[in-house]
Design a protein around this motif. Structure first.
Motif, PDB file in Angstrom:
ATOM      1  N   VAL A 145      11.453  -6.541  -5.741  1.00  0.00           N
ATOM      2  CA  VAL A 145      10.152  -6.438  -6.408  1.00  0.00           C
ATOM      3  C   VAL A 145       9.534  -7.813  -6.597  1.00  0.00           C
ATOM      4  O   VAL A 145       8.336  -8.021  -6.363  1.00  0.00           O
ATOM      5  CB  VAL A 145      10.292  -5.723  -7.760  1.00  0.00           C
ATOM      6  N   THR A 146      10.363  -8.774  -7.000  1.00  0.00           N
ATOM      7  CA  THR A 146       9.867 -10.133  -7.208  1.00  0.00           C
ATOM      8  C   THR A 146       9.317 -10.721  -5.918  1.00  0.00           C
ATOM      9  O   THR A 146       8.268 -11.381  -5.909  1.00  0.00           O
ATOM     10  CB  THR A 146      10.996 -11.031  -7.753  1.00  0.00           C
ATOM     11  N   GLN A 156      -1.906 -10.717  -3.713  1.00  0.00           N
ATOM     12  CA  GLN A 156      -1.091 -11.160  -2.590  1.00  0.00           C
ATOM     13  C   GLN A 156       0.270 -10.495  -2.665  1.00  0.00           C
ATOM     14  O   GLN A 156       0.933 -10.528  -3.693  1.00  0.00           O
ATOM     15  CB  GLN A 156      -0.918 -12.681  -2.590  1.00  0.00           C
ATOM     16  N   VAL A 157       0.692  -9.871  -1.590  1.00  0.00           N
ATOM     17  CA  VAL A 157       1.968  -9.174  -1.554  1.00  0.00           C
ATOM     18  C   VAL A 157       2.694  -9.507  -0.258  1.00  0.00           C
ATOM     19  O   VAL A 157       2.092  -9.938   0.720  1.00  0.00           O
ATOM     20  CB  VAL A 157       1.791  -7.644  -1.657  1.00  0.00           C
ATOM     21  N   LEU A 162       7.516  -5.016   0.478  1.00  0.00           N
ATOM     22  CA  LEU A 162       6.890  -3.854  -0.146  1.00  0.00           C
ATOM     23  C   LEU A 162       7.334  -2.569   0.543  1.00  0.00           C
ATOM     24  O   LEU A 162       7.630  -1.560  -0.105  1.00  0.00           O
ATOM     25  CB  LEU A 162       5.370  -4.000  -0.088  1.00  0.00           C
ATOM     26  N   PHE A 163       7.400  -2.621   1.862  1.00  0.00           N
ATOM     27  CA  PHE A 163       7.850  -1.441   2.604  1.00  0.00           C
ATOM     28  C   PHE A 163       9.332  -1.162   2.367  1.00  0.00           C
ATOM     29  O   PHE A 163       9.777  -0.022   2.490  1.00  0.00           O
ATOM     30  CB  PHE A 163       7.564  -1.605   4.099  1.00  0.00           C
ATOM     31  N   MET A 164      10.101  -2.196   2.025  1.00  0.00           N
ATOM     32  CA  MET A 164      11.502  -1.985   1.670  1.00  0.00           C
ATOM     33  C   MET A 164      11.622  -1.151   0.401  1.00  0.00           C
ATOM     34  O   MET A 164      12.534  -0.330   0.260  1.00  0.00           O
ATOM     35  CB  MET A 164      12.224  -3.330   1.491  1.00  0.00           C
ATOM     36  N   ARG A 183       1.908   4.164  -1.139  1.00  0.00           N
ATOM     37  CA  ARG A 183       1.510   4.828   0.108  1.00  0.00           C
ATOM     38  C   ARG A 183       0.003   5.082   0.128  1.00  0.00           C
ATOM     39  O   ARG A 183      -0.660   4.905   1.158  1.00  0.00           O
ATOM     40  CB  ARG A 183       2.274   6.142   0.258  1.00  0.00           C
ATOM     41  N   ASP A 184      -0.546   5.495  -1.025  1.00  0.00           N
ATOM     42  CA  ASP A 184      -1.985   5.766  -1.088  1.00  0.00           C
ATOM     43  C   ASP A 184      -2.812   4.491  -0.989  1.00  0.00           C
ATOM     44  O   ASP A 184      -3.992   4.540  -0.627  1.00  0.00           O
ATOM     45  CB  ASP A 184      -2.326   6.498  -2.394  1.00  0.00           C
ATOM     46  N   SER A 185      -2.205   3.359  -1.326  1.00  0.00           N
ATOM     47  CA  SER A 185      -2.946   2.094  -1.324  1.00  0.00           C
ATOM     48  C   SER A 185      -3.077   1.493   0.077  1.00  0.00           C
ATOM     49  O   SER A 185      -3.926   0.633   0.311  1.00  0.00           O
ATOM     50  CB  SER A 185      -2.254   1.073  -2.237  1.00  0.00           C
ATOM     51  N   ILE A 186      -2.217   1.943   0.995  1.00  0.00           N
ATOM     52  CA  ILE A 186      -2.203   1.351   2.335  1.00  0.00           C
ATOM     53  C   ILE A 186      -3.470   1.726   3.101  1.00  0.00           C
ATOM     54  O   ILE A 186      -3.804   2.897   3.236  1.00  0.00           O
ATOM     55  CB  ILE A 186      -0.952   1.812   3.117  1.00  0.00           C
TER      56      ILE A 186
END
Length: 217
Positions: A145-146, A156-157, A162-164, A183-186
């Motif tokens: 998460v960090t 920024q991600v 994130l997919f992990m 998933r909805d944010s992609i």
């Protein structure tokens, strides 16, 4: 007072003012060249020389890519005219190979991904979970998460991290809602084509990538 910039100067960029040599510092001020340290002059010369070659190489690679894509486009048009079909799968990835099977060119199409405001909701839900769980129970999740969310820069991600998170199986309703929010944010905002080149010595040997990447050369 007349200032003259020496054009096509391969070494130090010097401005002539009333017959005297000056160099411009990072604040935009003119500094007498005689007052600039020799090591600063040497560094200036080195960087300017490398940037000159880098710009020329960049332009050459751009021309090379444009020529390759033009050749591929012309070949695709020829196939379409002759057979009414084109090379490539649903996502547009294409592979072209020599008759002897020792060289190939691949066109890979990658989606350009962005994330919508739902990502912030996901982060809030994940934070709730992490705050309530024991600090010793899931340290590996805290690490992911960090790395996934860079809190120093807004929005920024790290996409791979994130997919992990989406692959983790965690029995907590809030975690499930957080993953749904991710998933909805992609959002797919476009696509980009990449050219890959490969060769091999024989049919039995593995493919070797022809590297056109300064970091991997």
């Amino acid at each position: 007072m007349q200032a003259v910039i020496l054009e096509e100067q391969p070494t130090i960029a010097v401005t002539i003012v009333n017959g005297r040599e000056f160099m411009t510092n990072s604040k935009g001020d003119l500094v007498a060249a005689s007052n600039v340290k020799p090591e600063d002059k040497l560094q200036d010369e080195m960087v300017r020389k490398q940037i000159k070659f880098a710009l020329a190489l960049n332009a050459q690679i751009t021309r090379f890519r444009d020529h390759c894509m033009a050749d591929i486009g012309a070949f695709d048009d020829l196939l379409a005219q002759e057979y009414g079909a084109r090379i490539g799968g649903k996502k547009g990835n294409k592979t072209y190979q020599t008759f002897d099977g020792l060289m190939k060119v691949q066109v890979q199409v990658a989606d350009l991904i962005d994330f919508g405001p739902q990502l912030q909701i996901a982060k809030s839900l994940i934070d709730e979970c992490l705050n309530e769980w024991s600090t010793d129970s899931r340290p590996e999740i805290q690490t992911i998460v960090t790395r996934a969310f860079n809190t120093d820069k807004e929005s920024q991600v790290n996409k791979s991290e994130l997919f992990m998170l989406l692959r983790l199986e965690i029995d907590d309703p809030r975690w499930g809602r957080a993953m749904d929010a991710i998933r909805d944010s992609i959002r797919v905002t476009g696509s980009k084509e990449y050219l890959r080149f490969y060769h091999r010595l024989s049919i039995e040997t593995p493919w070797t990538a022809i590297t056109i990447d300064l970091a991997k050369a």
